[in-house]
Design a protein around this motif. Structure first.
Motif, PDB file in Angstrom:
ATOM      1  N   ASN A  80     -12.935  53.553 -40.007  1.00  0.00           N
ATOM      2  CA  ASN A  80     -13.861  54.148 -40.965  1.00  0.00           C
ATOM      3  C   ASN A  80     -14.404  55.469 -40.420  1.00  0.00           C
ATOM      4  O   ASN A  80     -14.443  55.712 -39.230  1.00  0.00           O
ATOM      5  CB  ASN A  80     -14.988  53.192 -41.342  1.00  0.00           C
ATOM      6  CG  ASN A  80     -15.703  52.645 -40.142  1.00  0.00           C
ATOM      7  OD1 ASN A  80     -15.570  53.145 -39.046  1.00  0.00           O
ATOM      8  ND2 ASN A  80     -16.460  51.609 -40.344  1.00  0.00           N
ATOM      9  N   ASP A 116     -10.096  54.351 -43.967  1.00  0.00           N
ATOM     10  CA  ASP A 116     -10.149  53.358 -45.036  1.00  0.00           C
ATOM     11  C   ASP A 116     -11.516  53.260 -45.674  1.00  0.00           C
ATOM     12  O   ASP A 116     -11.652  52.699 -46.750  1.00  0.00           O
ATOM     13  CB  ASP A 116      -9.690  51.987 -44.538  1.00  0.00           C
ATOM     14  CG  ASP A 116     -10.690  51.334 -43.600  1.00  0.00           C
ATOM     15  OD1 ASP A 116     -11.542  52.047 -43.050  1.00  0.00           O
ATOM     16  OD2 ASP A 116     -10.606  50.116 -43.416  1.00  0.00           O
ATOM     17  N   SER A 117     -12.550  53.782 -45.022  1.00  0.00           N
ATOM     18  CA  SER A 117     -13.892  53.687 -45.592  1.00  0.00           C
ATOM     19  C   SER A 117     -14.799  54.745 -44.991  1.00  0.00           C
ATOM     20  O   SER A 117     -14.487  55.325 -43.959  1.00  0.00           O
ATOM     21  CB  SER A 117     -14.479  52.295 -45.339  1.00  0.00           C
ATOM     22  OG  SER A 117     -14.549  52.054 -43.954  1.00  0.00           O
ATOM     23  N   LYS A 119     -18.620  55.116 -43.604  1.00  0.00           N
ATOM     24  CA  LYS A 119     -19.771  54.332 -43.166  1.00  0.00           C
ATOM     25  C   LYS A 119     -20.950  55.285 -43.016  1.00  0.00           C
ATOM     26  O   LYS A 119     -20.870  56.284 -42.318  1.00  0.00           O
ATOM     27  CB  LYS A 119     -19.474  53.642 -41.839  1.00  0.00           C
ATOM     28  CG  LYS A 119     -20.628  52.799 -41.329  1.00  0.00           C
ATOM     29  CD  LYS A 119     -20.217  51.888 -40.188  1.00  0.00           C
ATOM     30  CE  LYS A 119     -20.182  52.615 -38.888  1.00  0.00           C
ATOM     31  NZ  LYS A 119     -20.005  51.730 -37.733  1.00  0.00           N
ATOM     32  N   ILE A 128     -21.296  50.495 -45.682  1.00  0.00           N
ATOM     33  CA  ILE A 128     -19.891  50.872 -45.710  1.00  0.00           C
ATOM     34  C   ILE A 128     -19.442  50.997 -47.156  1.00  0.00           C
ATOM     35  O   ILE A 128     -19.612  50.085 -47.959  1.00  0.00           O
ATOM     36  CB  ILE A 128     -19.021  49.843 -44.955  1.00  0.00           C
ATOM     37  CG1 ILE A 128     -19.423  49.825 -43.482  1.00  0.00           C
ATOM     38  CG2 ILE A 128     -17.551  50.169 -45.102  1.00  0.00           C
ATOM     39  CD1 ILE A 128     -18.696  48.822 -42.644  1.00  0.00           C
ATOM     40  N   TYR A 129     -18.852  52.145 -47.472  1.00  0.00           N
ATOM     41  CA  TYR A 129     -18.314  52.407 -48.800  1.00  0.00           C
ATOM     42  C   TYR A 129     -16.799  52.474 -48.668  1.00  0.00           C
ATOM     43  O   TYR A 129     -16.262  53.334 -47.981  1.00  0.00           O
ATOM     44  CB  TYR A 129     -18.844  53.725 -49.347  1.00  0.00           C
ATOM     45  CG  TYR A 129     -20.330  53.728 -49.564  1.00  0.00           C
ATOM     46  CD1 TYR A 129     -20.872  53.243 -50.737  1.00  0.00           C
ATOM     47  CD2 TYR A 129     -21.203  54.225 -48.592  1.00  0.00           C
ATOM     48  CE1 TYR A 129     -22.252  53.240 -50.928  1.00  0.00           C
ATOM     49  CE2 TYR A 129     -22.565  54.221 -48.790  1.00  0.00           C
ATOM     50  CZ  TYR A 129     -23.082  53.735 -49.957  1.00  0.00           C
ATOM     51  OH  TYR A 129     -24.429  53.718 -50.148  1.00  0.00           O
ATOM     52  N   LYS A 130     -16.109  51.559 -49.314  1.00  0.00           N
ATOM     53  CA  LYS A 130     -14.642  51.563 -49.280  1.00  0.00           C
ATOM     54  C   LYS A 130     -14.126  52.731 -50.117  1.00  0.00           C
ATOM     55  O   LYS A 130     -14.683  53.062 -51.154  1.00  0.00           O
ATOM     56  CB  LYS A 130     -14.071  50.253 -49.832  1.00  0.00           C
ATOM     57  CG  LYS A 130     -14.297  49.069 -48.930  1.00  0.00           C
ATOM     58  CD  LYS A 130     -13.473  49.233 -47.679  1.00  0.00           C
ATOM     59  CE  LYS A 130     -13.633  48.028 -46.781  1.00  0.00           C
ATOM     60  NZ  LYS A 130     -12.879  48.166 -45.558  1.00  0.00           N
ATOM     61  N   THR A 131     -13.074  53.348 -49.633  1.00  0.00           N
ATOM     62  CA  THR A 131     -12.496  54.492 -50.327  1.00  0.00           C
ATOM     63  C   THR A 131     -11.041  54.189 -50.692  1.00  0.00           C
ATOM     64  O   THR A 131     -10.418  53.317 -50.092  1.00  0.00           O
ATOM     65  CB  THR A 131     -12.531  55.752 -49.433  1.00  0.00           C
ATOM     66  OG1 THR A 131     -11.817  55.465 -48.245  1.00  0.00           O
ATOM     67  CG2 THR A 131     -13.948  56.131 -49.095  1.00  0.00           C
TER      68      THR A 131
END
Length: 134
Positions: A80, A116-117, A119, A128-131
């Motif tokens: 992340n 992948d994310s 943070k 944490i924001y998933k992208t």
């Protein structure tokens, strides 16, 4: 004879130097540290101005090695990308505003396919924001 002696001396001096001073021989790498590109710094500056935040890049893996390992498929899991929000008081800022900040950052971030994310660290708590990748 003089040339042969010179070549032998050069080999005796340079060969050990190449072996002992070469970091790849010992498996050493630089200390991981992410250097944000000019475009990423500009993006952070614009978004900080827009949302009135003091967001900066946090502890991110060393991108040169991370990108190379990813290219050669030596990494099985993406990491992340960390942003740190500096706040003057200990109160939690508006999470909806932070989410909008992250969406804007993600839409213009040039290296988003490598992580992948996102943070976001706020007052020692992380969100944490998933992208979406690629």
């Amino acid at each position: 004879m003089k040339k042969a002696t010179t070549i032998v001396l050069v080999i005796l001096i340079l060969l050990p130097m190449l072996f002992y001073l070469n970091p790849f021989t010992w498996g050493m790498r630089r200390v991981p540290h992410y250097e944000a590109s000019r475009k990423t710094n500009g993006l952070l500056y614009d978004l900080n101005k827009k949302y009135n935040y003091q967001m900066e890049v946090g502890d991110v893996t060393d991108t040169i090695w991370y990108f190379r390992d990813l290219k050669h498929k030596k990494i099985t899991k993406l990491e992340n990308f960390e942003l740190i929000l500096n706040t003057e008081n200990d109160s939690l800022p508006d999470l909806k505003n932070i989410e909008n900040y992250v969406k804007d950052f993600n839409s213009n971030f040039e290296h988003k396919k490598y992580f992948d994310s996102l943070k976001v660290v706020v007052n020692y708590d992380s969100i944490i924001y998933k992208t979406k990748i690629k």
